[in-house]
Motif scaffolding. Structure first.
Motif, PDB file in Angstrom:
ATOM      1  N   ASN A 149      73.412 -76.017  -3.397  1.00  0.00           N
ATOM      2  CA  ASN A 149      72.001 -75.630  -3.384  1.00  0.00           C
ATOM      3  C   ASN A 149      71.369 -75.761  -1.995  1.00  0.00           C
ATOM      4  N   GLN A 150      72.138 -76.318  -1.033  1.00  0.00           N
ATOM      5  CA  GLN A 150      71.604 -76.488   0.323  1.00  0.00           C
ATOM      6  C   GLN A 150      72.249 -75.535   1.319  1.00  0.00           C
ATOM      7  N   ALA A 151      73.316 -74.863   0.870  1.00  0.00           N
ATOM      8  CA  ALA A 151      74.106 -74.075   1.822  1.00  0.00           C
ATOM      9  C   ALA A 151      73.373 -72.806   2.233  1.00  0.00           C
ATOM     10  N   GLY A 152      73.442 -72.486   3.533  1.00  0.00           N
ATOM     11  CA  GLY A 152      72.963 -71.200   4.023  1.00  0.00           C
ATOM     12  C   GLY A 152      71.465 -71.104   4.233  1.00  0.00           C
ATOM     13  N   PHE A 153      70.777 -72.236   4.204  1.00  0.00           N
ATOM     14  CA  PHE A 153      69.320 -72.194   4.410  1.00  0.00           C
ATOM     15  C   PHE A 153      68.919 -72.693   5.794  1.00  0.00           C
ATOM     16  N   GLY A 154      69.909 -72.906   6.686  1.00  0.00           N
ATOM     17  CA  GLY A 154      69.558 -73.398   8.016  1.00  0.00           C
ATOM     18  C   GLY A 154      69.134 -74.856   7.959  1.00  0.00           C
ATOM     19  N   GLN A 155      68.388 -75.245   8.982  1.00  0.00           N
ATOM     20  CA  GLN A 155      67.960 -76.654   9.110  1.00  0.00           C
ATOM     21  C   GLN A 155      66.951 -76.996   8.011  1.00  0.00           C
ATOM     22  N   LEU A 156      67.282 -77.966   7.191  1.00  0.00           N
ATOM     23  CA  LEU A 156      66.334 -78.418   6.156  1.00  0.00           C
ATOM     24  C   LEU A 156      65.522 -79.581   6.704  1.00  0.00           C
ATOM     25  N   VAL A 157      64.760 -80.241   5.849  1.00  0.00           N
ATOM     26  CA  VAL A 157      63.897 -81.335   6.318  1.00  0.00           C
ATOM     27  C   VAL A 157      64.781 -82.474   6.837  1.00  0.00           C
ATOM     28  N   PRO A 158      64.576 -82.917   8.076  1.00  0.00           N
ATOM     29  CA  PRO A 158      65.412 -83.997   8.616  1.00  0.00           C
ATOM     30  C   PRO A 158      64.978 -85.369   8.091  1.00  0.00           C
ATOM     31  N   GLU A 159      65.776 -86.376   8.446  1.00  0.00           N
ATOM     32  CA  GLU A 159      65.510 -87.771   8.084  1.00  0.00           C
ATOM     33  C   GLU A 159      65.556 -87.976   6.579  1.00  0.00           C
ATOM     34  N   VAL A 160      66.631 -87.432   6.007  1.00  0.00           N
ATOM     35  CA  VAL A 160      66.915 -87.668   4.591  1.00  0.00           C
ATOM     36  C   VAL A 160      68.381 -88.101   4.513  1.00  0.00           C
ATOM     37  N   GLY A 161      68.754 -88.810   3.443  1.00  0.00           N
ATOM     38  CA  GLY A 161      70.147 -89.234   3.302  1.00  0.00           C
ATOM     39  C   GLY A 161      70.476 -89.466   1.842  1.00  0.00           C
ATOM     40  N   ARG A 162      71.769 -89.353   1.539  1.00  0.00           N
ATOM     41  CA  ARG A 162      72.171 -89.490   0.137  1.00  0.00           C
ATOM     42  C   ARG A 162      73.121 -90.656  -0.059  1.00  0.00           C
ATOM     43  N   VAL A 163      73.044 -91.242  -1.250  1.00  0.00           N
ATOM     44  CA  VAL A 163      73.964 -92.318  -1.625  1.00  0.00           C
ATOM     45  C   VAL A 163      74.654 -91.907  -2.925  1.00  0.00           C
ATOM     46  N   ALA A 164      75.774 -92.572  -3.241  1.00  0.00           N
ATOM     47  CA  ALA A 164      76.483 -92.247  -4.490  1.00  0.00           C
ATOM     48  C   ALA A 164      75.536 -92.454  -5.668  1.00  0.00           C
ATOM     49  N   HIS A 165      75.701 -91.616  -6.692  1.00  0.00           N
ATOM     50  CA  HIS A 165      74.681 -91.609  -7.740  1.00  0.00           C
ATOM     51  C   HIS A 165      74.733 -92.817  -8.663  1.00  0.00           C
ATOM     52  N   ASP A 166      75.868 -93.540  -8.636  1.00  0.00           N
ATOM     53  CA  ASP A 166      76.028 -94.598  -9.638  1.00  0.00           C
ATOM     54  C   ASP A 166      76.282 -95.961  -9.012  1.00  0.00           C
ATOM     55  N   ASP A 167      76.011 -96.109  -7.711  1.00  0.00           N
ATOM     56  CA  ASP A 167      76.409 -97.324  -7.002  1.00  0.00           C
ATOM     57  C   ASP A 167      75.190 -97.942  -6.303  1.00  0.00           C
ATOM     58  N   ALA A 168      74.597 -98.937  -6.953  1.00  0.00           N
ATOM     59  CA  ALA A 168      73.386 -99.553  -6.398  1.00  0.00           C
ATOM     60  C   ALA A 168      73.682-100.210  -5.050  1.00  0.00           C
ATOM     61  N   GLU A 169      74.871-100.818  -4.933  1.00  0.00           N
ATOM     62  CA  GLU A 169      75.195-101.484  -3.661  1.00  0.00           C
ATOM     63  C   GLU A 169      75.288-100.465  -2.522  1.00  0.00           C
ATOM     64  N   GLY A 170      75.682 -99.232  -2.869  1.00  0.00           N
ATOM     65  CA  GLY A 170      75.729 -98.153  -1.871  1.00  0.00           C
ATOM     66  C   GLY A 170      74.342 -97.899  -1.283  1.00  0.00           C
ATOM     67  N   LEU A 171      73.328 -98.048  -2.114  1.00  0.00           N
ATOM     68  CA  LEU A 171      71.954 -97.890  -1.607  1.00  0.00           C
ATOM     69  C   LEU A 171      71.641 -99.011  -0.620  1.00  0.00           C
ATOM     70  N   ARG A 172      72.026-100.244  -1.000  1.00  0.00           N
ATOM     71  CA  ARG A 172      71.759-101.378  -0.102  1.00  0.00           C
ATOM     72  C   ARG A 172      72.444-101.141   1.254  1.00  0.00           C
ATOM     73  N   GLU A 173      73.688-100.669   1.196  1.00  0.00           N
ATOM     74  CA  GLU A 173      74.429-100.444   2.458  1.00  0.00           C
ATOM     75  C   GLU A 173      73.748 -99.365   3.310  1.00  0.00           C
ATOM     76  N   ALA A 174      73.307 -98.288   2.652  1.00  0.00           N
ATOM     77  CA  ALA A 174      72.644 -97.209   3.406  1.00  0.00           C
ATOM     78  C   ALA A 174      71.366 -97.736   4.055  1.00  0.00           C
ATOM     79  N   ILE A 175      70.642 -98.578   3.331  1.00  0.00           N
ATOM     80  CA  ILE A 175      69.400 -99.148   3.889  1.00  0.00           C
ATOM     81  C   ILE A 175      69.736-100.055   5.068  1.00  0.00           C
ATOM     82  N   ASP A 176      70.778-100.871   4.908  1.00  0.00           N
ATOM     83  CA  ASP A 176      71.160-101.780   5.996  1.00  0.00           C
ATOM     84  C   ASP A 176      71.569-100.993   7.240  1.00  0.00           C
ATOM     85  N   GLN A 177      72.284 -99.890   7.007  1.00  0.00           N
ATOM     86  CA  GLN A 177      72.743 -99.077   8.145  1.00  0.00           C
ATOM     87  C   GLN A 177      71.583 -98.445   8.909  1.00  0.00           C
ATOM     88  N   LEU A 178      70.628 -97.908   8.167  1.00  0.00           N
ATOM     89  CA  LEU A 178      69.483 -97.250   8.810  1.00  0.00           C
ATOM     90  C   LEU A 178      68.508 -98.269   9.374  1.00  0.00           C
TER      91      LEU A 178
END
Ligand SMILES: Cc1ncc(COP(=O)(O)O)c(C=O)c1O
Length: 420
Positions: free
Chosen positions: A160-189
């Motif tokens: 749903n994102q392919a072929g639309f050029g540059q979308l809104v920056p400063e967004v990121g995704r985490v695995a849909h079922d892994d709460a700790e993955g969210l913590r890691e993404a927050i720690d990284q950013l």
């Protein structure tokens, strides 16, 4: 003299128009849980249209409320200090029903616009609070948040994102079922760069994934620990679909914002909105000179609000939230009976009046169009189901009976038989 059928001029969302232009399925009438094609053939609406016809079709009470409002005041805007009685009444009522005290209600015309509203408000909130660097918005793989600018950018379905050029920056995704993955993404950013985390309670269009036990509570806690806004996207889950008003109460959640649409009017007229916790509204409501420079022409449309109020009356009077709770098990049982079918890999559901049957990898490998083929076969048997990636999804109106749920199960069984 016979004439060839004319190709449509209507460009269908998400459709392969090469296929669809000369072969459409025209729905011309509906009543209760049934829809009718132009030949008068009836089909069980196993999907409540596009996840929204919660009170079912043909409710004259809503039609009359909208018509009465149109005679009085069909439409007027609510920018600046303008308002109107139905918009006021609806905002009050939704604020009362919301799981957060003192909630404010921003009205839109649908889900995607509500996502744009919540994402922009999250960023502005932090700017108002003196932390303008908090701009990152995190979301989940498989997430669907609509097709507006923000929703496209934070969605987790890559095609749903392919072929639309540059979308809104400063967004990121985490695995849909892994709460700790969210913590890691927050720690990284760095938490001080993150504005908000968006999550659907039960993921809908991305494949129908109920949350793993404890997942939603855990991500809400992680957001609170890092002072990150937690935004629940209840566009599908609200208004009874998972047995509660805002789709979050069964997990005891009190998000900072809740986006809603669909079931708020059961689709009789287009409406969406955002429930905003007091904390998020505070910088804008308690200090002068800080307007939120955002809003669309039809925000607070009085006729749409009148339809929503009549729809809420029906949901309450007919106890349809409880009804969804009661039907959750029978629907899941009906789909579970398909779990051993040779064409089936997995059955998902059991949280709300929502379910999906994913096709077996061999079936999809042999025919990548198998989901569409099964959907059409089931429709030919008189039941509407929704193709969703590798799966077929169901989300019937909350007024469906148990015997009608059985009809869905039987038609799916027969449609799947044709695949093997
Ligand atoms: C969870 C979710 N969010 C947002 C949207 C977008 O809503 P709309 O199509 O009204 O823009 C949808 C639509 O299905 C949805 O399922």
């Amino acid at each position: 003299m016979s004439t060839a059928p004319r190709d449509t001029a209507l460009w269908h969302p998400f459709a392969d128009m090469f296929q669809v232009k000369s072969s459409q399925f025209c729905v011309s009438k509906a009543d209760g849980v049934w829809i009718y094609d132009q030949e008068g053939r009836r089909y069980l609406d196993g999907t409540a249209s596009l996840w929204y016809a919660n009170v079912g079709h043909g409710r004259t009470e809503i039609v009359e409320a909208a018509a009465a409002q149109m005679r009085e005041l069909e439409s007027y805007f609510v920018f600046n200090d303008f308002t109107n009685p139905p918009a006021e009444a609806l905002a009050d009522r939704l604020s009362q029903l919301a799981p957060m005290d003192g909630a404010k209600i921003f009205l839109t015309t649908g889900g995607g616009e509500s996502i744009d509203t919540a994402a922009k408000l999250a960023r502005q909130y932090w700017a108002q609070r003196g932390q303008p660097q908090r701009t990152h918005i995190l979301s989940r793989g498989n997430a669907y948040h609509g097709t507006n600018g923000m929703g496209t950018s934070i969605g987790g379905i890559e095609v749903n994102q392919a072929g639309f050029g540059q979308l809104v920056p400063e967004v990121g995704r985490v695995a849909h079922d892994d709460a700790e993955g969210l913590r890691e993404a927050i720690d990284q950013l760095g938490a001080d760069r993150v504005a908000a985390f968006f999550a659907e309670p039960v993921m809908g269009a991305g494949g129908l994934y109920p949350p793993e036990p404890g997942y939603l509570e855990a991500v809400a806690k992680i957001c609170a620990e890092h002072d990150i806004l937690f935004v629940a996207d209840a566009v599908i889950c609200g208004f009874g679909r998972v047995g509660t008003w805002f789709g979050v109460e069964r997990w005891g959640l009190q998000p900072d914002m809740i986006t809603f649409a669909k079931g708020v009017t059961s689709g009789y007229l287009p409406l969406g909105g955002v429930v905003i916790a007091e904390r998020v509204a505070e910088p804008f409501w308690n200090h002068p000179g800080r307007p939120f420079r955002h809003g669309a022409t039809y925000s607070g449309h009085p006729t749409v609000a009148a339809a929503a109020l009549a729809n809420l009356d029906i949901l309450e009077r007919e106890k349809l939230l409880q009804r969804a709770d009661e039907l959750e098990r029978p629907l899941h049982d009906a789909l579970q009976q398909l779990a051993d079918h040779p064409a089936v890999a997995e059955v998902r559901g059991g949280t709300g009046l929502l379910g999906a049957v994913e096709l077996a990898p061999e079936v999809l490998a042999a025919d990548p169009g198998a989901v569409g083929r099964a959907q059409t076969a089931i429709r030919d048997l008189g039941v509407i189901v929704r193709p969703l990636g590798k799966a077929l999804a169901v989300s019937p109106p909350l007024i469906i009976s148990e015997s009608e749920i059985d009809l869905i199960g039987k038609a799916m069984q027969e449609g799947l038989d044709a695949l093997v």
